[in-house]
Motif scaffolding. Structure first.
Motif, PDB file in Angstrom:
ATOM      1  N   ALA A  98       0.834  -1.206   0.000  1.00 25.69           N
ATOM      2  CA  ALA A  98       0.000   0.000   0.000  1.00 25.69           C
ATOM      3  C   ALA A  98       0.864   1.250   0.000  1.00 25.69           C
ATOM      4  O   ALA A  98       0.548   2.244  -0.667  1.00 25.69           O
ATOM      5  N   GLY A  99       1.973   1.206   0.736  1.00 22.95           N
ATOM      6  CA  GLY A  99       2.878   2.344   0.766  1.00 22.95           C
ATOM      7  C   GLY A  99       3.485   2.630  -0.584  1.00 22.95           C
ATOM      8  O   GLY A  99       3.712   3.802  -0.948  1.00 22.95           O
ATOM      9  N   ALA A 100       3.768   1.590  -1.359  1.00 23.44           N
ATOM     10  CA  ALA A 100       4.292   1.782  -2.713  1.00 23.44           C
ATOM     11  C   ALA A 100       3.293   2.520  -3.582  1.00 23.44           C
ATOM     12  O   ALA A 100       3.649   3.439  -4.333  1.00 23.44           O
ATOM     13  N   ALA A 101       2.022   2.121  -3.493  1.00 22.08           N
ATOM     14  CA  ALA A 101       0.994   2.771  -4.314  1.00 22.08           C
ATOM     15  C   ALA A 101       0.855   4.249  -3.965  1.00 22.08           C
ATOM     16  O   ALA A 101       0.706   5.100  -4.849  1.00 22.08           O
ATOM     17  N   VAL A 102       0.921   4.571  -2.670  1.00 23.85           N
ATOM     18  CA  VAL A 102       0.822   5.967  -2.240  1.00 23.85           C
ATOM     19  C   VAL A 102       2.059   6.759  -2.672  1.00 23.85           C
ATOM     20  O   VAL A 102       1.955   7.878  -3.197  1.00 23.85           O
ATOM     21  N   ALA A 103       3.235   6.181  -2.453  1.00 23.39           N
ATOM     22  CA  ALA A 103       4.472   6.872  -2.823  1.00 23.39           C
ATOM     23  C   ALA A 103       4.552   7.097  -4.331  1.00 23.39           C
ATOM     24  O   ALA A 103       5.000   8.160  -4.787  1.00 23.39           O
ATOM     25  N   ALA A 104       4.129   6.111  -5.117  1.00 20.75           N
ATOM     26  CA  ALA A 104       4.121   6.270  -6.569  1.00 20.75           C
ATOM     27  C   ALA A 104       3.162   7.376  -6.987  1.00 20.75           C
ATOM     28  O   ALA A 104       3.454   8.160  -7.900  1.00 20.75           O
ATOM     29  N   THR A 105       2.027   7.456  -6.316  1.00 22.16           N
ATOM     30  CA  THR A 105       1.060   8.516  -6.608  1.00 22.16           C
ATOM     31  C   THR A 105       1.661   9.891  -6.344  1.00 22.16           C
ATOM     32  O   THR A 105       1.543  10.806  -7.169  1.00 22.16           O
TER      33      THR A 105
END
Length: 307
Positions: A98-105
């Motif tokens: 989930a952190g990857a998805a937020v950071a990528a955003t």
């Protein structure tokens, strides 16, 4: 600018048993194909942070977050449903995904990357606001989309889901939300036996019969998705990138190949270039034949990167 590639070693530590198709080798197969295809040097690698509770709670209930934490075992496996279990590392992996998805955003919106792919597990699109299921604990794409809406002030985001299974969790999170357009194709009838009936106005779900091949899926995208996406004019696009509709994948019964995934990604990228400044964040969902998964992700990332 380049395509960001988000992954983390924590995602390899989540393991539901040797029999389970959602296995650590999935990410290793992707890495192997990236190296073999010689595009590894053309993407920018990022190591994502753990998702904070504030991000999770934009989609999930406090009770759900507390439940997933409480089920995390000290040793062995803790069963969530017959197909979904936690080992001692699962919580960390799920927070990292989930952190990857937020950071990528954040990175894409800030302009550090044109777009990004998150090679993470566990997947997310079956996780409902108050229930973990179907190999999924937190809904990575939904969390990222809600982050774009509520933290970055986006007015319209689109979610594309081409996994062989319907993204019931994503639909549950956004059904009736006029800020979000969800476009999906999925085998039907098939697990989780949802998505075909009583669609909200912001859902463009296209159920496909078993054994559907690439041309049928391309026609559905062309006739059903693209007019809705042009009408909606998204400011950012998120992709639930499941590759289990591949003809070599035994968890589904559809007939897509790498060229089909590249074609779908090309269509989405054109929409993003026209309306969303090219902004796309894609997150790995399904895909269980290791060779087909690796090859399909390479085709997808090639398209994202325009190479």
């Amino acid at each position: 600018m380049a395509t960001g590639f988000y992954s983390h070693a924590d995602c390899l530590l989540h393991d539901m048993g040797q029999w389970h198709p959602e296995c650590p080798a999935r990410l290793q197969a992707i890495e192997d194909q990236l190296i073999a295809s010689r595009i590894d040097s053309l993407i920018e690698r990022e190591s994502p942070p753990l998702a904070e509770d504030t991000a999770l709670l934009r989609v999930h209930t406090q009770a759900h977050v507390d439940y997933v934490r409480s089920r995390s075992p000290v040793e062995g496996l803790a069963e969530i449903d017959p197909d979904t279990s936690m080992n001692p590392h699962t919580l960390q992996a799920a927070l990292r995904a989930a952190g990857a998805a937020v950071a990528a955003t954040d990175a894409v919106i800030e302009g550090r990357y044109d777009n990004a792919f998150c090679s993470v597990r566990p997947p997310g699109h079956h996780a409902e606001p108050a229930r973990a299921m179907g190999f999924c604990f937190f809904n990575n794409v939904a969390i990222a989309a809600r982050h774009a809406l509520e933290v970055h002030g986006m007015q319209r985001v689109a979610i594309i889901d081409f996994d062989v299974h319907h993204g019931n969790g994503t639909e549950a999170a956004f059904s009736g939300d006029s800020r979000v357009l969800m476009c999906s194709i999925f085998q039907h009838p098939f697990y989780p036996f949802s998505g075909a009936d009583n669609q909200a106005p912001n859902m463009c779900n296209v159920p496909m019969p078993a054994r559907s091949k690439g041309m049928a899926v391309r026609e559905a995208v062309d006739m059903m998705w693209l007019p809705r996406l042009h009408e909606f004019k998204p400011e950012m696009i998120f992709i639930s990138a499941g590759f289990d509709a591949h003809r070599e994948d035994d968890l589904g019964n559809m007939g897509l190949v790498e060229d089909d995934y590249a074609w779908i990604t090309d269509q989405v990228r054109e929409i993003a270039k026209r309306y969303a400044r090219g902004r796309i964040v894609s997150c790995l969902e399904g895909g269980y034949n290791l060779s087909a998964l690796g090859r399909s992700v390479v085709a997808h990332v090639r398209s994202l990167a325009g190479i």
